[in-house]
Motif scaffolding. Structure first.
Motif, PDB file in Angstrom:
ATOM      1  N   GLY A  45       0.859  -1.190   0.000  1.00 62.55           N
ATOM      2  CA  GLY A  45       0.000   0.000   0.000  1.00 62.55           C
ATOM      3  C   GLY A  45       0.885   1.226   0.000  1.00 62.55           C
ATOM      4  N   LYS A  46       0.350   2.279  -0.547  1.00 59.19           N
ATOM      5  CA  LYS A  46       1.151   3.498  -0.722  1.00 59.19           C
ATOM      6  C   LYS A  46       1.320   4.272   0.581  1.00 59.19           C
ATOM      7  CE  LYS A  46      -1.769   4.690  -4.070  1.00 59.19           C
ATOM      8  NZ  LYS A  46      -2.441   3.386  -4.298  1.00 59.19           N
ATOM      9  N   ARG A  47       0.464   3.996   1.562  1.00 63.21           N
ATOM     10  CA  ARG A  47       0.495   4.705   2.860  1.00 63.21           C
ATOM     11  C   ARG A  47       0.243   6.197   2.669  1.00 63.21           C
ATOM     12  NH1 ARG A  47      -0.034  -0.106   5.201  1.00 63.21           N
ATOM     13  NH2 ARG A  47       1.883  -1.161   5.782  1.00 63.21           N
ATOM     14  N   LEU A  48      -0.574   6.507   1.664  1.00 63.74           N
ATOM     15  CA  LEU A  48      -0.831   7.911   1.329  1.00 63.74           C
ATOM     16  C   LEU A  48      -1.466   8.683   2.477  1.00 63.74           C
ATOM     17  CD1 LEU A  48      -1.014  10.146  -0.799  1.00 63.74           C
ATOM     18  CD2 LEU A  48      -3.144   9.122  -1.592  1.00 63.74           C
ATOM     19  N   ARG A  49      -2.439   8.031   3.158  1.00 64.30           N
ATOM     20  CA  ARG A  49      -3.138   8.764   4.227  1.00 64.30           C
ATOM     21  C   ARG A  49      -2.204   9.076   5.390  1.00 64.30           C
ATOM     22  NH1 ARG A  49      -5.161   5.789   0.902  1.00 64.30           N
ATOM     23  NH2 ARG A  49      -7.137   6.259  -0.115  1.00 64.30           N
ATOM     24  N   GLY A  50      -1.363   8.095   5.743  1.00 64.95           N
ATOM     25  CA  GLY A  50      -0.389   8.328   6.808  1.00 64.95           C
ATOM     26  C   GLY A  50       0.604   9.418   6.417  1.00 64.95           C
ATOM     27  N   ILE A  98      -7.577   2.315   9.609  1.00 69.30           N
ATOM     28  CA  ILE A  98      -8.969   2.543   9.169  1.00 69.30           C
ATOM     29  C   ILE A  98      -9.071   2.336   7.654  1.00 69.30           C
ATOM     30  CG2 ILE A  98     -10.801   4.274   8.940  1.00 69.30           C
ATOM     31  CD1 ILE A  98      -9.786   5.477  11.636  1.00 69.30           C
ATOM     32  N   HIS A  99      -8.096   2.842   6.935  1.00 70.02           N
ATOM     33  CA  HIS A  99      -8.096   2.672   5.480  1.00 70.02           C
ATOM     34  C   HIS A  99      -8.027   1.181   5.113  1.00 70.02           C
ATOM     35  CE1 HIS A  99      -7.044   3.049   1.303  1.00 70.02           C
ATOM     36  NE2 HIS A  99      -5.806   2.636   1.489  1.00 70.02           N
ATOM     37  N   THR A 100      -7.157   0.444   5.798  1.00 70.89           N
ATOM     38  CA  THR A 100      -7.009  -0.988   5.479  1.00 70.89           C
ATOM     39  C   THR A 100      -8.296  -1.753   5.818  1.00 70.89           C
ATOM     40  OG1 THR A 100      -4.629  -0.860   5.768  1.00 70.89           O
ATOM     41  CG2 THR A 100      -5.598  -3.052   5.906  1.00 70.89           C
ATOM     42  N   ARG A 152      -5.886  -7.644  -3.760  1.00 73.95           N
ATOM     43  CA  ARG A 152      -5.681  -6.324  -3.159  1.00 73.95           C
ATOM     44  C   ARG A 152      -4.215  -6.233  -2.808  1.00 73.95           C
ATOM     45  NH1 ARG A 152      -8.004  -1.562  -3.056  1.00 73.95           N
ATOM     46  NH2 ARG A 152     -10.039  -2.557  -2.802  1.00 73.95           N
ATOM     47  N   ARG A 153      -3.608  -5.125  -3.139  1.00 72.03           N
ATOM     48  CA  ARG A 153      -2.178  -4.906  -2.852  1.00 72.03           C
ATOM     49  C   ARG A 153      -1.346  -6.075  -3.375  1.00 72.03           C
ATOM     50  NH1 ARG A 153      -3.069  -2.098   3.214  1.00 72.03           N
ATOM     51  NH2 ARG A 153      -3.541  -0.049   2.356  1.00 72.03           N
ATOM     52  N   GLY A 154      -1.768  -6.596  -4.536  1.00 67.79           N
ATOM     53  CA  GLY A 154      -1.006  -7.647  -5.206  1.00 67.79           C
ATOM     54  C   GLY A 154      -1.159  -9.029  -4.596  1.00 67.79           C
ATOM     55  N   PHE A 199      -8.223  12.089  -6.354  1.00 72.50           N
ATOM     56  CA  PHE A 199      -7.651  10.757  -6.152  1.00 72.50           C
ATOM     57  C   PHE A 199      -8.613   9.676  -6.641  1.00 72.50           C
ATOM     58  CE2 PHE A 199      -6.498   6.921  -3.861  1.00 72.50           C
ATOM     59  CZ  PHE A 199      -5.129   6.888  -4.078  1.00 72.50           C
ATOM     60  N   GLN A 200      -9.907   9.845  -6.342  1.00 78.18           N
ATOM     61  CA  GLN A 200     -10.852   8.800  -6.744  1.00 78.18           C
ATOM     62  C   GLN A 200     -11.148   8.869  -8.249  1.00 78.18           C
ATOM     63  OE1 GLN A 200     -11.907   6.140  -4.869  1.00 78.18           O
ATOM     64  NE2 GLN A 200     -12.829   5.377  -6.756  1.00 78.18           N
ATOM     65  N   ILE A 201     -11.096  10.072  -8.850  1.00 76.50           N
ATOM     66  CA  ILE A 201     -11.271  10.122 -10.321  1.00 76.50           C
ATOM     67  C   ILE A 201     -10.153   9.312 -10.969  1.00 76.50           C
ATOM     68  CG2 ILE A 201     -11.363  11.558 -12.407  1.00 76.50           C
ATOM     69  CD1 ILE A 201     -12.379  13.889 -10.751  1.00 76.50           C
ATOM     70  N   THR A 202      -8.925   9.485 -10.462  1.00 77.34           N
ATOM     71  CA  THR A 202      -7.815   8.745 -11.086  1.00 77.34           C
ATOM     72  C   THR A 202      -7.936   7.248 -10.795  1.00 77.34           C
ATOM     73  OG1 THR A 202      -6.326   9.243  -9.224  1.00 77.34           O
ATOM     74  CG2 THR A 202      -6.199  10.705 -11.123  1.00 77.34           C
ATOM     75  N   ASP A 203      -8.526   6.870  -9.653  1.00 78.05           N
ATOM     76  CA  ASP A 203      -8.782   5.441  -9.405  1.00 78.05           C
ATOM     77  C   ASP A 203      -9.777   4.897 -10.436  1.00 78.05           C
ATOM     78  OD1 ASP A 203      -8.545   3.063  -7.403  1.00 78.05           O
ATOM     79  OD2 ASP A 203     -10.708   3.315  -7.674  1.00 78.05           O
ATOM     80  N   ASP A 204     -10.795   5.690 -10.751  1.00 77.63           N
ATOM     81  CA  ASP A 204     -11.781   5.276 -11.763  1.00 77.63           C
ATOM     82  C   ASP A 204     -11.106   5.117 -13.132  1.00 77.63           C
ATOM     83  OD1 ASP A 204     -13.691   5.634  -9.767  1.00 77.63           O
ATOM     84  OD2 ASP A 204     -14.615   7.414 -10.671  1.00 77.63           O
TER      85      ASP A 204
HETATM   86  C1  IPE Z   1      -7.587   2.391  -2.659  1.00 77.67           C
HETATM   87  O1  IPE Z   1      -6.791   3.339  -2.023  1.00 77.67           O
HETATM   88  C2  IPE Z   1      -9.013   2.715  -2.402  1.00 77.67           C
HETATM   89  C3  IPE Z   1      -9.412   3.998  -2.954  1.00 77.67           C
HETATM   90  C4  IPE Z   1      -9.808   4.967  -2.214  1.00 77.67           C
HETATM   91  C5  IPE Z   1      -9.384   4.198  -4.370  1.00 77.67           C
HETATM   92  P1  IPE Z   1      -5.228   3.409  -2.302  1.00 77.67           P
HETATM   93  O2  IPE Z   1      -4.999   3.433  -3.779  1.00 77.67           O
HETATM   94  O3  IPE Z   1      -4.642   4.527  -1.521  1.00 77.67           O
HETATM   95  O4  IPE Z   1      -4.753   1.996  -1.725  1.00 77.67           O
HETATM   96  P2  IPE Z   1      -3.365   1.526  -1.080  1.00 77.67           P
HETATM   97  O5  IPE Z   1      -3.402   1.956   0.359  1.00 77.67           O
HETATM   98  O6  IPE Z   1      -2.242   2.142  -1.842  1.00 77.67           O
HETATM   99  O7  IPE Z   1      -3.419   0.027  -1.206  1.00 77.67           O
END
Ligand code: IPE
Ligand code: IPE
Ligand code: MG
Ligand code: MG
Ligand code: MG
Length: 293
Positions: free
Chosen positions: A43-48, A75-77, A94-96, A217-222
């Motif tokens: 995981g990228k640990r973006l929130r942390g 919480i994210h996990t 998830r996460r490979g 962030f979520q647009i790019t996830d889409d």
């Molecule tokens: C995945 O989040 C869920 C979404 C909000 C799109 P991340 O892309 O930050 O997931 P990890 O933490 O790097 O696995």
């Protein structure tokens, strides 16, 4: 400003701190194993990282924000474990790695998520009660709000509800993204800033930044659900169209979604124009626009 170096510096502070909460003592082995499996899967640990960066932007020592950064990653996990369940998005990777319920079964996956969520609150409340700082209490409150029924959980509810609806609109879509993904990202930034002692003006600017950044962030996830690859994303792609999800791509197409991502990044960057020290946040927008993982 070297964004990748900064992210590495934050991750290096975060990872060992996170692991200290997983010594498994006194916890049923099935629960401990399931929680550790997902939290250590990468995981990228973006929130942390956002939490630690916001603390430093407020001129605080990142140590103050570390318990909150760890709580956010838990919480994210948890949210990912539950999001992947067959009753939600029904995902196998998830996460490979195989998703938590694929390895431990659905009941254990629900409990691993519950365990991570409650551990996060335990950590935040312990920090607030030991330090006695009102800032720590406010940081914990902002995370509770972001994670809960006015934040991420609300977004997930509307996301699920819209899978079944025939008519989709842009306003609902922004609501979903702002909440299911944006709320916890906003809370990550605000909790770090609060722990670092930010004033009201900085908090307001960071809130505006987070509102836009979360949606970006979520647009790019889409978009990556359509254009990405498994190797980088670590999850099965093409699932949104299969499940008839309401996404920026389903509503505006890949090119339309890319344009909206650009506009949302510009919105986020503009919100911090009075803060010359906020390069981390500006660079992160550029990086997120072009991310592949
Ligand atoms: C995945 O989040 C869920 C979404 C909000 C799109 P991340 O892309 O930050 O997931 P990890 O933490 O790097 O696995
Ligand atoms: C997830 O959104 C948001 C969460 C709160 C977990 P998605 O369902 O699009 O995230 P991925 O694509 O499974 O990572
Ligand atoms: Mg989902
Ligand atoms: Mg999902
Ligand atoms: Mg997705």
């Amino acid at each position: 400003m070297m964004l990748l170096q900064e992210l590495k510096r934050y991750k290096e502070a975060l990872e060992p701190a996170l692991l200290t909460y997983f010594d498994d003592a006194g916890i049923p082995a099935s629960l401990a194993e399931g929680m550790r499996y997902s939290i250590t899967a990468g995981g990228k640990r973006l929130r942390g990282c956002l939490c630690l960066a916001a603390c430093e932007l407020a001129c605080g020592n990142m140590e103050k924000a570390l318990p909150f950064a760890c709580a956010l990653e838990m919480i994210h996990t948890y949210s990912l474990i539950h999001d992947d369940l067959p009753c939600m998005d029904n995902d196998d990777f998830r996460r490979g790695k195989p998703t938590n319920h694929k390895v431990f079964g659905e009941g254990n996956a629900v409990l691993a998520g519950d365990g991570l969520l409650s551990l996060a609150f335990e950590i935040m409340l312990r920090e607030a009660s030991i330090s006695g700082d009102p800032q720590s209490l406010h940081a914990a409150l902002s995370i509770a709000e972001g994670a809960g029924i006015h934040g991420m959980v609300a977004g997930q509810a509307v996301d699920l509800e819209n899978e079944k609806l025939p008519h989709h609109d842009g306003e609902t879509l922004r609501y979903i993204h702002r909440h299911k993904t944006g709320s916890l990202l906003i809370a990550s930034i605000l909790s770090g800033a609060l722990a670092g002692g930010a004033n009201q003006m900085l908090l307001a600017a960071l809130k505006r930044f987070g509102e836009a950044y979360g949606v970006l962030f979520q647009i790019t996830d889409d978009i990556l659900d359509v254009t990405g690859d498994f190797e980088h994303m670590g999850k099965t792609l093409g699932k949104d169209a299969q499940a008839d999800k309401l996404t920026y791509v389903s509503l505006y197409g890949v090119d339309g979604a890319k344009q909206m991502a650009q506009a949302t990044a510009a919105e986020a960057i503009a919100s911090l124009e009075e803060y010359p020290n906020a390069d981390f946040f500006r660079s992160l927008c550029e990086y997120t626009l072009f991310r592949n993982s």
